[in-house]
Scaffold this active site. Structure first.
Site, short mmCIF file in Angstrom:
data_model
loop_
_atom_site.label_atom_id
_atom_site.label_comp_id
_atom_site.label_asym_id
_atom_site.label_seq_id
_atom_site.Cartn_x
_atom_site.Cartn_y
_atom_site.Cartn_z
N SER A 102 13.42 15.17 -6.37
CA SER A 102 13.19 14.01 -7.23
C SER A 102 13.07 14.41 -8.71
CB SER A 102 11.91 13.30 -6.81
OG SER A 102 12.00 12.91 -5.46
N GLU B 150 20.74 24.04 -5.82
CA GLU B 150 19.92 23.56 -4.70
C GLU B 150 20.33 24.37 -3.47
OE1 GLU B 150 17.29 21.32 -3.86
OE2 GLU B 150 17.70 22.41 -2.00
N CYS C 39 11.50 14.29 -0.69
CA CYS C 39 11.38 12.83 -0.57
C CYS C 39 12.51 12.23 0.26
CB CYS C 39 11.35 12.20 -1.97
SG CYS C 39 11.41 10.40 -1.91
N CYS D 250 9.27 11.09 2.17
CA CYS D 250 9.03 9.64 1.99
C CYS D 250 10.03 8.74 2.71
CB CYS D 250 9.07 9.27 0.51
SG CYS D 250 8.39 10.50 -0.59
N LYS E 176 10.28 9.19 6.60
CA LYS E 176 8.93 8.81 7.07
C LYS E 176 8.78 7.29 7.08
CE LYS E 176 6.02 7.72 4.42
NZ LYS E 176 5.18 8.51 3.59
N ALA F 37 18.85 29.83 -6.38
CA ALA F 37 18.82 30.48 -7.70
C ALA F 37 17.44 31.06 -7.93
CB ALA F 37 19.15 29.46 -8.79
N TYR G 196 -2.71 12.52 3.85
CA TYR G 196 -1.62 11.53 3.90
C TYR G 196 -0.74 11.75 5.13
CZ TYR G 196 -1.79 10.23 -1.18
OH TYR G 196 -2.12 9.79 -2.42
N GLU H 216 -0.38 9.43 8.50
CA GLU H 216 0.86 8.67 8.67
C GLU H 216 1.54 9.00 10.00
OE1 GLU H 216 1.92 7.88 3.98
OE2 GLU H 216 3.01 9.45 5.00
N ARG I 186 -11.12 18.52 10.22
CA ARG I 186 -12.25 19.47 10.12
C ARG I 186 -13.47 18.89 9.43
NH1 ARG I 186 -9.82 23.77 5.63
NH2 ARG I 186 -9.56 22.29 3.93
N GLY J 263 -1.65 20.32 4.50
CA GLY J 263 -1.37 20.51 3.09
C GLY J 263 -0.02 21.16 2.85
N ASP K 159 6.04 18.89 -7.55
CA ASP K 159 5.04 19.52 -6.67
C ASP K 159 4.81 21.00 -6.98
OD1 ASP K 159 5.12 17.08 -5.45
OD2 ASP K 159 5.67 17.81 -3.46
N ALA L 265 0.14 4.85 -2.11
CA ALA L 265 -0.05 4.17 -0.82
C ALA L 265 0.00 5.21 0.28
CB ALA L 265 1.04 3.14 -0.61
N HIS M 218 -1.54 -19.34 -2.68
CA HIS M 218 -2.13 -19.70 -1.40
C HIS M 218 -1.08 -20.16 -0.41
CE1 HIS M 218 -5.36 -20.97 1.22
NE2 HIS M 218 -4.74 -22.11 1.41
N GLU N 180 -4.56 -13.31 -2.53
CA GLU N 180 -5.36 -14.26 -3.32
C GLU N 180 -6.83 -13.85 -3.34
OE1 GLU N 180 -5.88 -18.34 -1.74
OE2 GLU N 180 -4.91 -17.61 0.08
P1 NDP Z 1 -3.27 16.69 1.98
O1 NDP Z 1 -3.70 17.68 0.96
O2 NDP Z 1 -3.25 15.25 1.66
O3 NDP Z 1 -4.15 16.88 3.29
C1 NDP Z 1 -4.29 18.12 3.90
C2 NDP Z 1 -5.28 17.96 5.04
O4 NDP Z 1 -5.31 19.14 5.81
C3 NDP Z 1 -6.69 17.70 4.55
O5 NDP Z 1 -7.27 16.77 5.42
C4 NDP Z 1 -7.34 19.06 4.65
O6 NDP Z 1 -8.71 19.00 4.88
C5 NDP Z 1 -6.66 19.62 5.87
N1 NDP Z 1 -6.60 21.08 5.87
C6 NDP Z 1 -6.23 21.89 4.86
N2 NDP Z 1 -6.26 23.20 5.24
C7 NDP Z 1 -6.67 23.19 6.53
C8 NDP Z 1 -6.93 24.21 7.48
N3 NDP Z 1 -6.76 25.49 7.16
N4 NDP Z 1 -7.36 23.85 8.71
C9 NDP Z 1 -7.54 22.54 9.02
N5 NDP Z 1 -7.32 21.53 8.16
C10 NDP Z 1 -6.89 21.85 6.93
O7 NDP Z 1 -1.85 17.24 2.44
P2 NDP Z 1 -0.68 16.58 3.29
O8 NDP Z 1 -0.06 17.72 3.99
O9 NDP Z 1 -1.15 15.42 4.11
O10 NDP Z 1 0.28 16.02 2.17
C11 NDP Z 1 0.65 16.81 1.04
C12 NDP Z 1 0.80 15.95 -0.17
O11 NDP Z 1 2.00 15.21 -0.08
C13 NDP Z 1 -0.29 14.90 -0.34
O12 NDP Z 1 -1.42 15.39 -1.00
C14 NDP Z 1 0.39 13.83 -1.12
O13 NDP Z 1 0.24 14.10 -2.49
C15 NDP Z 1 1.83 13.95 -0.70
N6 NDP Z 1 2.21 12.87 0.22
C16 NDP Z 1 2.19 11.58 -0.20
C17 NDP Z 1 2.51 10.56 0.64
C18 NDP Z 1 2.47 9.14 0.16
O14 NDP Z 1 2.46 8.93 -1.04
N7 NDP Z 1 2.42 8.16 1.03
C19 NDP Z 1 2.92 10.80 2.02
C20 NDP Z 1 2.89 12.18 2.37
C21 NDP Z 1 2.57 13.15 1.50
P3 NDP Z 1 -9.78 18.77 3.70
O15 NDP Z 1 -9.78 17.31 3.38
O16 NDP Z 1 -11.06 19.22 4.32
O17 NDP Z 1 -9.34 19.62 2.58
#
Ligand code: NDP
Length: 452
Positions: free
Chosen positions: A14, A35, A43, A48, A51, A115, A178, A182, A199, A262, A303, A341, A435, A440
């Site tokens: 993106s 690329e 995305c 996105c 998904k 690259a 997220y 999802e 956790r 993450g 990112d 969202a 309405h 609303e």
């Molecule tokens: P997030 O950072 O949102 O969530 C990661 C989750 O994994 C957290 O709950 C975290 O826990 C947990 N976690 C991290 N490390 C460990 C571990 N070692 N053991 C167990 N649990 C762990 O990452 P996502 O992968 O869900 O998504 C990445 C990013 O992509 C998002 O932050 C978002 O910005 C983007 N995204 C956006 C979407 C949208 O706009 N609809 C959809 C999908 C992705 P804790 O909370 O304790 O840290």
């Protein structure tokens, strides 16, 4: 000194595609882009877009139920995963071609290979070719992170979820962000028996606490077994699937384990450290407000910079970079008020401060309502929508808006305009209701439920 390119972009997602298109098509720069995978990036290819199509697919069973309550003689329906997957793949091919076409029309020269950075003004392609560039933009995005533990290689990530050969019967989703939320909802909607391990004490950390509770309750009511304070110690191959051994000694068997724990910036092996660039703790590239790194000819967006990992943010950063460097219009994207969202079911839309964050900042009023929306209430469902406004007591400005319910993402986009313009609670109230709608409620909440 003359260069082969004015700009060389590494990464066709993106952020990179927007920067390349604007720099070349609008500002007349000579632009190359490399690329290594498919054009469109996370995305379009593995995020996105596929998904959201899966979210749509998984919503139909609920709609069939409602249809019956509305008098339709609907037969029980059967989902054909492979038929859906084939259509999904065709749609992604179409979108990838559209991205390529956009770049071609803008005059960008595309190199379909990896690259890396050779020096501050030189990139080296995996083919052995080298090009000089006045500016280099790193837009290589991120990649799912899976912690290492015994059996972790048996887990899949979101990357693999779009290519499954069959839907599992039983799935474990690990994570509470997220992606975990999802996919837990998508799989559940498609008829998979889903357990989610998080956790911490409540899923969706960072969002408003009331909203997190509302979503978690609804997900549980929909059939997802959310286990809080739960962690995996070990995964083992078992005759019927994968055996999951929990940190509490529990054992369960599932067919699929999805780790959504993450994402990490894609910076390994890019050659950044050799340039003297110090990367962040997770490998992210530190940049200033104009996306410039400590090496003046090298910029980074999206990112890979670990600012806010959302497609529209990467697009805006890429556009701002191109306007700044090639359009003589210094532009810094403002990261302060970004709406987002989460496409759980129910959907969550959020902009601005949570009640907890706002309370830390200043005295506030909280307006909130939870109600059964007309459409599903008629069908006898218990679904509840949550609408919440967090208001500054001093300035009366709406500091945060949080919505859980159908089309929350659509609603929050519009609320974000008003809040970005500095709308007060009284501005919301002066707006006449539409309405009968769910939205609303945003302009008819008269009394605060609490002050803090
Ligand atoms: P997030 O950072 O949102 O969530 C990661 C989750 O994994 C957290 O709950 C975290 O826990 C947990 N976690 C991290 N490390 C460990 C571990 N070692 N053991 C167990 N649990 C762990 O990452 P996502 O992968 O869900 O998504 C990445 C990013 O992509 C998002 O932050 C978002 O910005 C983007 N995204 C956006 C979407 C949208 O706009 N609809 C959809 C999908 C992705 P804790 O909370 O304790 O840290």
């Amino acid at each position: 000194m003359t260069f082969d390119y004015d700009l060389f972009v590494i990464g066709g997602g993106s952020g990179g595609v927007r920067a390349a298109r604007v720099a070349s098509g609008e500002h007349g720069a000579k632009v190359g882009l490399a690329e290594e995978s498919r054009m469109g990036g996370t995305c379009v290819i593995r995020g996105c877009v596929p998904k959201k199509l899966m979210v749509f697919a998984s919503g139909f069973p609920g709609l069939f139920d409602e249809a019956r309550a509305y008098g339709w003689q609907a037969e029980p329906a059967r989902f054909d995963w492979l038929a859906f997957r084939a259509r999904l793949e065709a749609e992604l091919d179409r979108l990838e071609a559209a991205y390529r076409n956009t770049l071609k029309t803008a005059g960008v020269i595309v190199h379909d290979t990896r690259a890396t950075i050779a020096d501050a003004h030189r990139v080296r392609l995996a083919t052995g070719e080298e090009f000089t560039a006045k500016h280099i933009l790193v837009a290589t995005g991120g990649w799912p992170f899976v912690p290492e533990f015994p059996g972790s290689e048996l887990a899949v990530t979101s990357n693999e979820m779009f290519h499954l050969d069959a839907l599992p019967k039983r799935a474990l989703v690990v994570g509470g962000g997220y992606i975990a939320g999802e996919f837990a909802c998508i799989l559940n909607g498609l008829g998979v028996n889903v357990t989610q391990y998080y956790r911490g004490a409540q899923i969706l950390r960072g969002f408003d606490d009331e909203v997190r509770g509302h979503v978690a309750t609804a997900m549980r009511e929909a059939g997802i077994d959310i286990r809080l304070g739960a962690a995996v110690t070990k995964l083992e191959r078992a005759a019927g699937g994968i055996r999951v051994i929990g940190s509490d000694g529990s054992e369960r068997e599932v067919d699929l384990v999805l780790y959504a724990t993450g994402r990490r910036p894609n910076t390994a092996g890019l050659g950044l450290e050799a340039l003297g660039l110090e990367l962040g703790r997770d490998g992210e590239i530190p940049v200033d407000a104009y996306s410039q790194t400590a090496v003046p000819s090298i910029f980074a967006v999206g990112d890979v910079t670990g600012r806010i990992n959302l497609t529209p943010v990467a697009i805006r950063e890429g556009h701002a970079f191109a306007d700044t460097v090639f359009g003589a219009k210094p532009t810094a994207f403002d990261h302060r008020l970004v709406a987002s969202a989460v496409f759980t079911q129910p959907e969550l839309g959020s902009v601005g401060l949570s009640e907890e964050a706002a309370r830390e900042q200043e005295p506030i009023e909280v307006y909130a309502t939870a109600f059964r929306p007309m459409k599903t209430a008629f069908a006898g469902k218990a679904d509840r929508v949550l609408m919440k406004l967090v208001v500054s007591r001093a300035s009366r400005k709406v500091l945060g808006c949080h919505i859980v319910g159908p089309e929350a993402g659509e609603m929050i986009q519009l609320a974000a305009i008003a809040i970005g313009m500095g709308a007060t609670k009284e501005d919301f109230d002066a707006t006449c209701a539409v309405h009968p709608t769910m939205a609303e409620e945003l302009v008819t909440m008269r009394k605060p439920v609490r002050t803090a």
